[in-house]
Design a protein around this motif. Structure first.
Motif, PDB file in Angstrom:
ATOM      1  N   MET A   1       0.846  -1.185   0.000  1.00  0.00           N
ATOM      2  CA  MET A   1       0.000   0.000   0.000  1.00  0.00           C
ATOM      3  C   MET A   1       0.884   1.238   0.000  1.00  0.00           C
ATOM      4  N   ASN A   2       0.695   2.172  -0.980  1.00  0.00           N
ATOM      5  CA  ASN A   2       1.550   3.342  -1.060  1.00  0.00           C
ATOM      6  C   ASN A   2       1.058   4.460  -0.151  1.00  0.00           C
ATOM      7  N   GLU A   3       1.840   5.564  -0.137  1.00  0.00           N
ATOM      8  CA  GLU A   3       1.530   6.672   0.773  1.00  0.00           C
ATOM      9  C   GLU A   3       0.172   7.280   0.471  1.00  0.00           C
ATOM     10  N   GLN A   4      -0.153   7.379  -0.833  1.00  0.00           N
ATOM     11  CA  GLN A   4      -1.424   7.976  -1.214  1.00  0.00           C
ATOM     12  C   GLN A   4      -2.585   7.125  -0.698  1.00  0.00           C
ATOM     13  N   GLN A   5      -2.493   5.811  -0.912  1.00  0.00           N
ATOM     14  CA  GLN A   5      -3.546   4.911  -0.427  1.00  0.00           C
ATOM     15  C   GLN A   5      -3.633   4.956   1.088  1.00  0.00           C
ATOM     16  N   LEU A   6      -2.468   5.069   1.722  1.00  0.00           N
ATOM     17  CA  LEU A   6      -2.430   5.091   3.180  1.00  0.00           C
ATOM     18  C   LEU A   6      -3.175   6.300   3.728  1.00  0.00           C
ATOM     19  N   ASN A   7      -3.076   7.401   2.989  1.00  0.00           N
ATOM     20  CA  ASN A   7      -3.658   8.644   3.468  1.00  0.00           C
ATOM     21  C   ASN A   7      -5.073   8.887   2.960  1.00  0.00           C
ATOM     22  N   ASP A   8      -5.588   7.947   2.153  1.00  0.00           N
ATOM     23  CA  ASP A   8      -6.977   8.070   1.723  1.00  0.00           C
ATOM     24  C   ASP A   8      -7.884   8.125   2.943  1.00  0.00           C
ATOM     25  N   GLU A   9      -9.026   8.734   2.787  1.00  0.00           N
ATOM     26  CA  GLU A   9      -9.963   8.827   3.910  1.00  0.00           C
ATOM     27  C   GLU A   9     -10.337   7.423   4.400  1.00  0.00           C
ATOM     28  N   ILE A  10     -10.251   7.262   5.699  1.00  0.00           N
ATOM     29  CA  ILE A  10     -10.562   5.966   6.299  1.00  0.00           C
ATOM     30  C   ILE A  10     -12.072   5.877   6.494  1.00  0.00           C
ATOM     31  N   PRO A  11     -12.717   4.843   5.954  1.00  0.00           N
ATOM     32  CA  PRO A  11     -14.176   4.730   6.092  1.00  0.00           C
ATOM     33  C   PRO A  11     -14.603   4.721   7.560  1.00  0.00           C
ATOM     34  N   LYS A  12     -15.793   5.227   7.816  1.00  0.00           N
ATOM     35  CA  LYS A  12     -16.299   5.263   9.191  1.00  0.00           C
ATOM     36  C   LYS A  12     -16.569   3.873   9.735  1.00  0.00           C
ATOM     37  N   HIS A  13     -16.946   2.972   8.854  1.00  0.00           N
ATOM     38  CA  HIS A  13     -17.289   1.602   9.286  1.00  0.00           C
ATOM     39  C   HIS A  13     -16.416   0.590   8.549  1.00  0.00           C
ATOM     40  N   TYR A  14     -16.073  -0.460   9.253  1.00  0.00           N
ATOM     41  CA  TYR A  14     -15.278  -1.521   8.634  1.00  0.00           C
ATOM     42  C   TYR A  14     -16.163  -2.362   7.727  1.00  0.00           C
ATOM     43  N   ASP A  15     -15.730  -2.525   6.497  1.00  0.00           N
ATOM     44  CA  ASP A  15     -16.491  -3.298   5.507  1.00  0.00           C
ATOM     45  C   ASP A  15     -15.647  -4.491   5.067  1.00  0.00           C
ATOM     46  N   PRO A  16     -15.964  -5.704   5.560  1.00  0.00           N
ATOM     47  CA  PRO A  16     -15.168  -6.892   5.203  1.00  0.00           C
ATOM     48  C   PRO A  16     -15.112  -7.145   3.709  1.00  0.00           C
ATOM     49  N   THR A  17     -16.168  -6.766   2.987  1.00  0.00           N
ATOM     50  CA  THR A  17     -16.185  -7.042   1.543  1.00  0.00           C
ATOM     51  C   THR A  17     -15.114  -6.235   0.808  1.00  0.00           C
ATOM     52  N   GLU A  18     -14.622  -5.166   1.427  1.00  0.00           N
ATOM     53  CA  GLU A  18     -13.584  -4.347   0.803  1.00  0.00           C
ATOM     54  C   GLU A  18     -12.183  -4.864   1.111  1.00  0.00           C
ATOM     55  N   THR A  19     -12.083  -5.817   2.037  1.00  0.00           N
ATOM     56  CA  THR A  19     -10.744  -6.239   2.475  1.00  0.00           C
ATOM     57  C   THR A  19     -10.452  -7.717   2.248  1.00  0.00           C
ATOM     58  N   GLU A  20     -11.443  -8.578   2.406  1.00  0.00           N
ATOM     59  CA  GLU A  20     -11.160 -10.010   2.480  1.00  0.00           C
ATOM     60  C   GLU A  20     -10.618 -10.573   1.170  1.00  0.00           C
ATOM     61  N   ASP A  21     -11.319 -10.357   0.068  1.00  0.00           N
ATOM     62  CA  ASP A  21     -10.822 -10.865  -1.218  1.00  0.00           C
ATOM     63  C   ASP A  21      -9.488 -10.218  -1.576  1.00  0.00           C
ATOM     64  N   LYS A  22      -9.373  -8.921  -1.266  1.00  0.00           N
ATOM     65  CA  LYS A  22      -8.153  -8.177  -1.603  1.00  0.00           C
ATOM     66  C   LYS A  22      -6.931  -8.784  -0.919  1.00  0.00           C
ATOM     67  N   TRP A  23      -7.048  -9.018   0.382  1.00  0.00           N
ATOM     68  CA  TRP A  23      -5.870  -9.499   1.105  1.00  0.00           C
ATOM     69  C   TRP A  23      -5.602 -10.970   0.857  1.00  0.00           C
ATOM     70  N   TYR A  24      -6.647 -11.766   0.613  1.00  0.00           N
ATOM     71  CA  TYR A  24      -6.384 -13.169   0.312  1.00  0.00           C
ATOM     72  C   TYR A  24      -5.626 -13.283  -1.021  1.00  0.00           C
ATOM     73  N   ALA A  25      -6.050 -12.483  -1.990  1.00  0.00           N
ATOM     74  CA  ALA A  25      -5.348 -12.483  -3.283  1.00  0.00           C
ATOM     75  C   ALA A  25      -3.901 -12.019  -3.110  1.00  0.00           C
ATOM     76  N   TYR A  26      -3.697 -11.040  -2.253  1.00  0.00           N
ATOM     77  CA  TYR A  26      -2.349 -10.522  -2.003  1.00  0.00           C
ATOM     78  C   TYR A  26      -1.473 -11.603  -1.364  1.00  0.00           C
ATOM     79  N   TRP A  27      -2.012 -12.309  -0.370  1.00  0.00           N
ATOM     80  CA  TRP A  27      -1.258 -13.387   0.290  1.00  0.00           C
ATOM     81  C   TRP A  27      -0.885 -14.476  -0.717  1.00  0.00           C
ATOM     82  N   GLU A  28      -1.856 -14.845  -1.554  1.00  0.00           N
ATOM     83  CA  GLU A  28      -1.581 -15.897  -2.536  1.00  0.00           C
ATOM     84  C   GLU A  28      -0.572 -15.431  -3.591  1.00  0.00           C
ATOM     85  N   GLU A  29      -0.727 -14.178  -4.017  1.00  0.00           N
ATOM     86  CA  GLU A  29       0.182 -13.643  -5.038  1.00  0.00           C
ATOM     87  C   GLU A  29       1.632 -13.714  -4.555  1.00  0.00           C
TER      88      GLU A  29
END
Length: 895
Positions: A1-29
């Protein structure tokens, strides 16, 4: 994750659908889950292979969550974690699915050649077989998917055949005609462990058997009257005076009117039933043994599909249960049915098809177990292999000490075909060989006929029991059967932990241990963790057939994978059944949101233009820092002990309390700026973020997706710095007990003051004058140094610590660990109005108490009301008395 992504506005609520597929693909990659032998300590785990027919159910979800927690922690500890996934070919279940599919297409199995049927079976497997493995990814299972194995793949197939041949050559496998468990629906033999005994309500039929050339008769009770058609003797106890005069005479079997001898044997219990038994050697294990002993005729009155055979003479072709109804009607018409009574009865059902099992005399292949079981028993009882919880050693020992030979043949096509080749009609005219060519050579040698060809041989049609391949799993997945000295088997074997349910202790666990010692002279794993069965609130096992099981994928969709994992583990005490409550998954989701909100708050305190470096270097002068770090150390020590004892739910609860209660509710509040609305001081934020990162490491095995998302957002990370491969926290156990004691005292004092505010109706924003009477002057000075902590949680006008304080007038008070807290109320509330309110509340509660005591003094009510109703009234009395005491104390506090 780069600096720009890091500084993007953090959502008020945690949304698993925005993270789970993303990180599983990252781990596998980045292949974080892949393992190759190296110089690290191996931590190998083999997945209990789910049936290739299966989809994710609650039992899978619990089992694989536990495995994933163990594997992820081991990976973070720097071990070479290798979690091998795979599926089981599931002979009976898969063949049934294929037959069902063909039937819908208008095709009968009997119309197909074996090869053609196998083509259909492979097509079905290739289409459906990987579904459950894909579903495990949604749960976060960190398996080494490159190592995925299938029990019927070529290498593993050949390994199974090799093992069969070795066992046969060593005298452990034999062929014989014995009484076995028969599944009429699947039309195959089953092992004892594949029979589930259920207690059902049955009928016991009392039937009259006439005595030849006599007016006498004997009455025999049976739950299976259809088997009367195959009776070949009547048996009594030799000393039973009721029947001694009949021994040696002939009885007439009802319906078929077969004359049979009345024999005597001390096997009969004179006190049980009528003391007179019908003997059906072909359809009851004990009757078969008696038949062998007394040389009785064997009549098989059942076909393979559970219909009545020609040998039964009556009801030929009728299903066994339909025949039961017909014979009862006919016996009644002939005045041979004496009585019918209802009774509970344990009936054997097929573990695979749920069909009622029939004992049946059949020619099958067996594996001798007496010698194989000895090292497997010894090495569990001496803890070379450790069971967790250890209580399961008792049932394991009982089974192993009473083990019976294993029926390993199945009348199916889908599976490992038995490598037996027949060249004649005699029982011993067969050879065991890997290939047809080898079989021809062996048959020529055995028969003395050099002209035998492949046309003269035919291979056994049966396949091996599915568990015959599964018991090799910890070895075969590393190709340790056919290549016993390859690098992988020598590195990964024995594996570390096996996670499974106690219900397959004998199906699988015991057999893997036997196979390990027989084929490699080594245990297959070091630890076996037995988790409970997932049950509903009525303690019923969750199943689709009962309709009491939620869809795991829907739970993950609703609560997130992390929330669902937390819910499952919260409900899962070590070794005990899990009473699943969906509210626990909601609690897990709420925990995710709590963590996310803490993270978001910390990140929002960052100021533009300021560089922040999270650190765990605490301020030795700051009590809150010392306390928080000490609580982390204290918790980590407890968590390590819980992992050692396989108490994962206890470990999670400790971390949950540490994160929610200590860090979120206390440490963050203490670390805020003194002025509301101002950003947290940079040094405070850096320490908070550093300690938060430690907590994310501790949580990661339990909640992998959320923790990775937060970890990657706190600061920019390279792929080599991913949380999933980061180092598990290693902290010295030297917790600052003084800091823990002092901060804990302050916590309890603050909580007590808040309770007083709530009880007295004082607004949290109202400034308080606080007097705390301490145990000593030294304690007063220590608390006075930390008075700033009180101002973080309370609106304080003045605060005094003194061991010589006396209670001020009109003050509420509370005792906390020997200290006494006084909160003067004058000017904060209308004292007269409050006294009046409390007095009215006392009168109201006393009136309620009087009505309850009136009920309890009524002897008829106490004697006739249900126990739970009486108990509730007694509890009401206890609660009312307690409330009155509290109200009187509050009144006294007002002066």
């Amino acid at each position: 994750m780069n600096e720009q992504q890091l500084n993007d506005e953090i959502p008020k609520h945690y949304d698993p659908t925005e993270t789970e597929d993303k990180w599983y693909a990252y781990w596998e990659e980045h292949q974080y889950f892949h393992s190759e032998p190296d110089d690290r300590e191996p931590f190998a785990v083999v997945i209990p292979p789910p049936n290739v027919t299966g989809v994710l159910h609650m039992g899978h979800m619990l089992n694989n969550t536990i495995q994933d927690v163990l594997v992820r922690r081991a990976r973070m500890q720097g071990k070479n974690a290798c979690w091998v996934p795979g599926t089981d070919h599931a002979s009976i279940a898969t063949e049934a699915k294929v037959v069902q599919k063909l039937r819908k297409q208008g095709i009968k199995k009997s119309d197909l050649s074996r090869d053609k049927f196998m083509d259909h079976a492979w097509d079905w497997t290739n289409e459906h077989g990987g579904i459950i493995l894909q579903q495990l990814r949604t749960l976060g299972a960190s398996c080494d998917w490159k190592r995925t194995r299938f029990t019927l793949e070529e290498e593993l197939y050949e390994a199974v055949i090799d093992c069969f041949i070795k066992l046969y050559d060593d005298g452990f496998i034999y062929r014989g005609k014995r009484m076995i468990n028969w599944d009429p629906q699947a039309q195959t033999a089953l092992s004892d462990e594949e029979v589930i005994h259920k207690e059902v309500q049955s009928k016991l039929y009392h039937v009259r058997y006439p005595i030849k050339n006599s007016d006498e008769y004997v009455t025999i009770a049976t739950t299976r009257p259809e088997t009367i058609l195959a009776d070949t003797a009547v048996c009594v106890h030799p000393d039973d005076e009721r029947y001694t005069h009949l021994i040696g005479k002939r009885a007439i079997i009802p319906m078929v009117e077969r004359e049979v001898e009345i024999i005597a044997d001390d096997y009969v219990d004179p006190e049980y039933g009528t003391g007179c038994l019908k003997i059906t050697p072909a359809h009851d294990t004990n009757d078969y043994d008696l038949g062998q002993k007394h040389g009785l005729e064997i009549i098989d009155m059942l076909n393979a599909d559970g219909t009545i055979s020609e040998a039964g003479q009556f009801y030929v072709g009728k299903d066994r249960f339909e025949a039961r109804k017909l014979i009862i009607k006919d016996l009644k018409d002939q005045d041979l049915l004496v009585d019918v009574e209802e009774m509970p009865n344990k009936v054997g059902y097929s573990e695979r098809t749920d069909a009622v099992i029939e004992p049946r005399l059949s020619l099958q292949w067996f594996c001798r177990m007496d010698e194989l079981s000895k090292p497997a028993l010894e090495n569990v009882m001496n803890d070379n292999i450790q069971f967790h919880p250890a209580k399961f050693k008792n049932s394991y020992a009982h089974w192993m000490e009473n083990i019976r030979d294993w029926c390993i043949s199945r009348q199916l096509w889908w599976g490992h075909r038995i490598p037996a080749w027949y060249f004649g009609d005699e029982p011993d005219e067969y050879v065991i060989a890997r290939t047809e060519d080898e079989a021809v050579e062996k048959a020529r040698e055995k028969s003395g006929n050099a002209n035998l060809s492949s046309d003269d041989l035919h291979q056994d049609e049966d396949v091996l029991d599915t568990w015959f391949s599964s018991w090799l799993w910890p070895m075969s997945v590393f190709d340790g059967i056919r290549n016993s000295e390859n690098e992988e088997i020598n590195y990964y074997y024995p594996t570390k932990d096996l996670v499974t349910a106690p219900e397959i202790m004998f199906f699988w666990v015991a057999r893997m241990i036997m196979a390990g010692y027989y084929f490699r002279d080594e245990k297959p794993f070091s630890n076996v963790y037995f988790h409970g069965i997932v049950r509903d609130e009525q303690r019923r096992k969750m199943s689709k057939s009962l309709g009491n099981s939620p869809d795991p994928l829907e739970l993950i969709k609703q609560y997130g994978a992390d929330g669902t994992r937390v819910g499952m583990l919260f409900a899962s005490p070590a070794g005990n059944d899990l009473l699943f409550d969906e509210n626990l998954c909601e609690q897990g989701r709420n925990f995710s949101n709590k963590i996310w909100n803490a993270f978001r708050f910390l990140m929002m305190n960052k100021q533009d233009g300021t560089d922040y470096s999270p650190t765990t270097d605490i301020d030795p002068e700051n009590l809150a820092d010392r306390w928080m770090m000490s609580r982390i150390k204290q918790t980590l020590t407890g968590v390590e002990q819980d992992f050692e004892n396989y108490r994962l739910n206890e470990a999670l609860k400790k971390i949950y309390s540490l994160v929610w209660d200590d860090f979120c509710d206390w440490y963050i509040e203490v670390s805020k700026a003194d002025t509301p609305g101002e950003p947290m001081p940079a040094e405070n934020l850096e320490r908070a973020l550093g300690l938060f990162e430690l907590l994310m490491k501790m949580l990661h095995p339990f909640m992998p997706f959320l923790t990775e998302e937060i970890w990657q957002r706190i600061q920019v990370r390279s792929p080599e710095e991913a949380l999933t491969i980061s180092q598990w926290p290693e902290l010295d156990a030297d917790a600052d007990e003084d800091a823990i004691d002092l901060f804990s005292l302050i916590q309890e004092q603050v909580s007590a003051i808040r309770n007083i505010q709530s009880e007295m109706g004082v607004s949290p924003k109202t400034e308080l004058t606080l007097h705390i009477k301490t145990n000593s002057q030294e304690q007063a000075e220590k608390l006075d140094e930390q008075s700033w902590i009180f101002t973080k949680f309370l609106s304080v006008g003045s605060l005094e610590f003194n061991p010589d304080l006396t209670k001020p007038k009109a003050s509420a008070s509370a005792l906390v660990k020997g200290t006494e807290i006084f909160v003067p109320l004058e000017g904060l509330i209308d004292l007269d109005k409050e006294r009046e309110r409390i007095q009215n509340e006392i009168k109201k509660t006393q009136g309620f108490l009087k009505s309850v005591e009136g009920k309890l003094s009524n002897a008829k009510f106490v004697e006739n009301a249900p126990d739970d109703v009486v108990d509730r009234e007694r509890q009401k009395k206890v609660d009312a008395l307690s409330d009155i005491e509290k109200l009187k104390q509050m009144l006294e506090n007002l002066g």
